[in-house]
Design an enzyme around this catalytic site. Structure first.
Site, mmCIF file in Angstrom:
data_model
loop_
_atom_site.group_PDB
_atom_site.id
_atom_site.type_symbol
_atom_site.label_atom_id
_atom_site.label_comp_id
_atom_site.label_asym_id
_atom_site.label_seq_id
_atom_site.Cartn_x
_atom_site.Cartn_y
_atom_site.Cartn_z
ATOM 1 N N PRO A 13 16.318 -0.467 -64.094
ATOM 2 C CG PRO A 13 16.868 -2.199 -62.241
ATOM 3 C CD PRO A 13 17.051 -1.787 -63.553
ATOM 4 C CD GLN A 66 14.555 -4.066 -59.460
ATOM 5 O OE1 GLN A 66 14.176 -3.267 -59.083
ATOM 6 N NE2 GLN A 66 16.091 -4.119 -59.744
ATOM 7 C CB CYS A 96 16.052 -0.119 -53.180
ATOM 8 S SG CYS A 96 15.265 1.528 -52.419
ATOM 9 C CE LYS A 134 20.671 -1.580 -60.447
ATOM 10 N NZ LYS A 134 19.619 -0.798 -59.576
ATOM 11 C CG HIS A 166 23.995 0.622 -58.562
ATOM 12 N ND1 HIS A 166 23.129 1.517 -57.606
ATOM 13 C CD2 HIS A 166 25.064 1.993 -58.670
ATOM 14 C CE1 HIS A 166 24.177 2.770 -57.729
ATOM 15 N NE2 HIS A 166 25.331 3.418 -58.730
ATOM 16 C CG ASN A 206 24.027 -0.205 -62.607
ATOM 17 O OD1 ASN A 206 23.617 0.359 -61.367
ATOM 18 N ND2 ASN A 206 23.453 1.007 -63.296
ATOM 19 N NE ARG A 229 22.724 8.605 -62.197
ATOM 20 C CZ ARG A 229 22.570 8.023 -61.114
ATOM 21 N NH1 ARG A 229 22.891 9.006 -60.210
ATOM 22 N NH2 ARG A 229 23.998 7.848 -60.933
HETATM 23 C C1 LIG Z 1 14.956 7.627 -60.516
HETATM 24 C C2 LIG Z 1 15.640 6.555 -60.380
HETATM 25 C C3 LIG Z 1 14.712 5.618 -60.020
HETATM 26 C C4 LIG Z 1 15.351 3.397 -59.821
HETATM 27 N N1 LIG Z 1 14.763 2.898 -59.621
HETATM 28 C C5 LIG Z 1 14.876 1.930 -59.327
HETATM 29 C C6 LIG Z 1 14.881 0.432 -59.043
HETATM 30 O O1 LIG Z 1 13.472 0.748 -59.098
HETATM 31 N N2 LIG Z 1 15.811 -0.952 -58.691
HETATM 32 C C7 LIG Z 1 16.555 -0.761 -59.144
HETATM 33 O O2 LIG Z 1 17.006 -1.939 -58.397
HETATM 34 N N3 LIG Z 1 17.396 0.332 -58.998
HETATM 35 C C8 LIG Z 1 16.925 1.793 -59.056
HETATM 36 N N4 LIG Z 1 17.784 2.586 -59.384
HETATM 37 C C9 LIG Z 1 18.549 2.785 -59.424
HETATM 38 C C10 LIG Z 1 19.014 2.293 -60.871
HETATM 39 O O3 LIG Z 1 18.905 0.850 -61.525
HETATM 40 C C11 LIG Z 1 20.887 2.636 -61.377
HETATM 41 O O4 LIG Z 1 21.249 1.616 -59.985
HETATM 42 C C12 LIG Z 1 21.034 3.629 -60.755
HETATM 43 O O5 LIG Z 1 21.402 4.405 -61.184
HETATM 44 C C13 LIG Z 1 23.265 3.769 -61.183
HETATM 45 O O6 LIG Z 1 22.767 3.525 -62.330
HETATM 46 P P1 LIG Z 1 23.333 5.151 -63.386
HETATM 47 O O7 LIG Z 1 24.347 5.492 -63.400
HETATM 48 O O8 LIG Z 1 23.605 4.746 -64.133
HETATM 49 O O9 LIG Z 1 21.933 5.769 -63.339
HETATM 50 C C14 LIG Z 1 17.124 4.186 -59.346
HETATM 51 C C15 LIG Z 1 17.423 4.573 -59.728
HETATM 52 C C16 LIG Z 1 16.601 6.640 -60.577
HETATM 53 C C17 LIG Z 1 17.942 7.291 -61.143
#
Ligand SMILES: Cc1cc2nc3c(=O)[nH]c(=O)nc-3n(C[C@H](O)[C@H](O)[C@H](O)COP(=O)(O)O)c2cc1C
Length: 324
Positions: A13, A66, A96, A134, A166, A206, A229
């Site tokens: 998400p 979510q 978050c 999460k 995460h 994650n 990302r």
């Molecule tokens: C722009 C952006 C917005 C995000 N918004 C959410 C969100 O709405 N809910 C959530 O659980 N995590 C959010 N995250 C975190 C991601 O879901 C994820 O846990 C985090 O980017 C680590 O994963 P990655 O290393 O594959 O990017 C966000 C991340 C980014 C980059």
């Protein structure tokens, strides 16, 4: 009855990114990835006049909605809404770290109160939809496995089947949400250890998975992976998920992808900003040389809301650059 669904590869998400439009594109590119909405605060979900635009699903299943919240009655309503919009899963955000989210008493700060999180999950649960979580590994600068295990132990009492982790702490003071995605160190071992302790729960890993090859390797060691990302920056990489991870035939990037996407977004023009409608597809230019001319033309067309011309131009781009 809940359906059996693969969560081997999940798209994380991401607020501002995993919109209904992005999810449409993701689904065109990958039949098998498990998708997520952006986090939506329960209050907005229940009261927003533009709910349609925020959570429209258009059969892009399998997909999770979510939510962020900790009010029991609101969570119960949210679960009913997810069901009404044909989501397969409702997921609680306990990861978050933003100040605004802390003010609303949801997100990562809930890790301080495991009993409340347990009650929240119970409020989301019903016979027809999967309620999942999460979360992070913990809070603050120090990693502490015991804290993580005690937290999961409390949540496990709900009978929860799926938890996305995460795999780093959240630091609630002094660093931004962006910093919270890089500064606290990753620790995949905690996720491995917790899996042995709670074998009946699927733990989806994650954090920091920055290539499909890395995802492929980690899927062998974990119940599934969630990638954020990498997909945000280049959604077209999702094509490789179906071929490399699900061993399906490669689908070419051709006109049909563009047509299919525009068929979904055209009726939304006027109800939604053209930028939100177009932005997922504009990543098609990612690392393609000499695409500047196209980008600037599309910007002009967007200002004038000329959606048919944008569609034609993107089709021309694809055939000229021979993307595969
Ligand atoms: C722009 C952006 C917005 C995000 N918004 C959410 C969100 O709405 N809910 C959530 O659980 N995590 C959010 N995250 C975190 C991601 O879901 C994820 O846990 C985090 O980017 C680590 O994963 P990655 O290393 O594959 O990017 C966000 C991340 C980014 C980059």
């Amino acid at each position: 009855m809940k359906k059996e669904i693969s969560r081997k590869f999940c798209v994380a998400p991401m607020m501002g990114y995993t919109t209904p439009y992005a999810r449409k594109l993701y689904r065109i590119l990958s039949k098998n990835s498990f998708l997520f909405s952006e986090m939506i605060a329960t209050k907005s979900l229940i009261n927003s006049k533009s709910r349609e635009n925020i959570i429209d699903n258009d059969f892009n299943n399998p997909v999770a909605l979510q939510v962020g919240g900790s009010e029991i009655d609101e969570l119960k309503k949210a679960s009913q809404i997810a069901l009404a919009y044909n989501y397969d899963e409702i997921n609680l955000n306990v990861g978050c770290p933003s100040k605004a989210v802390q003010k609303g008493s949801f997100g990562a700060c809930l890790m301080r109160d495991k009993l409340l999180v347990r009650n929240c999950i119970e409020a989301l649960q019903n016979a027809k939809i999967e309620a999942t979580l999460k979360c992070r590994l913990g809070l603050g600068k120090e990693l502490n496995y015991e804290f993580f295990e005690e937290f999961i132990d409390e949540i496990s009492k709900t009978g929860i089947k799926i938890i996305y982790v995460h795999a780093r702490n959240a630091i609630l003071n002094g660093i931004s949400p962006q910093g919270n995605r890089t500064i606290p160190p990753l620790n995949y071992n905690f996720v491995k250890k917790i899996k042995y302790r709670f074998p009946n729960i699927s733990f989806i890993l994650n954090g920091g998975i920055d290539s499909i090859d890395k995802a492929e390797k980690l899927i062998k060691e974990f119940d599934g992976v969630m990638v954020g990302r990498l997909i945000k920056n280049n959604p077209f990489i999702l094509k490789d998920v179906d071929t490399k991870i699900f061993k399906e035939k490669n689908i070419p990037i051709d006109e049909s992808i563009i047509n299919n996407y525009f068929e979904y977004i055209k009726p939304k023009l006027g109800l939604e900003s053209i930028f939100r409608l177009m932005s997922p597809l504009l990543n098609i230019f990612f690392s393609v040389p000499h695409s500047k001319v196209y980008k600037s033309k599309i910007n002009d067309y967007m200002k004038d809301q000329k959606i048919n011309l944008i569609e034609d131009l993107l089709i021309k781009f694809i055939s000229e650059k021979k993307l595969s």
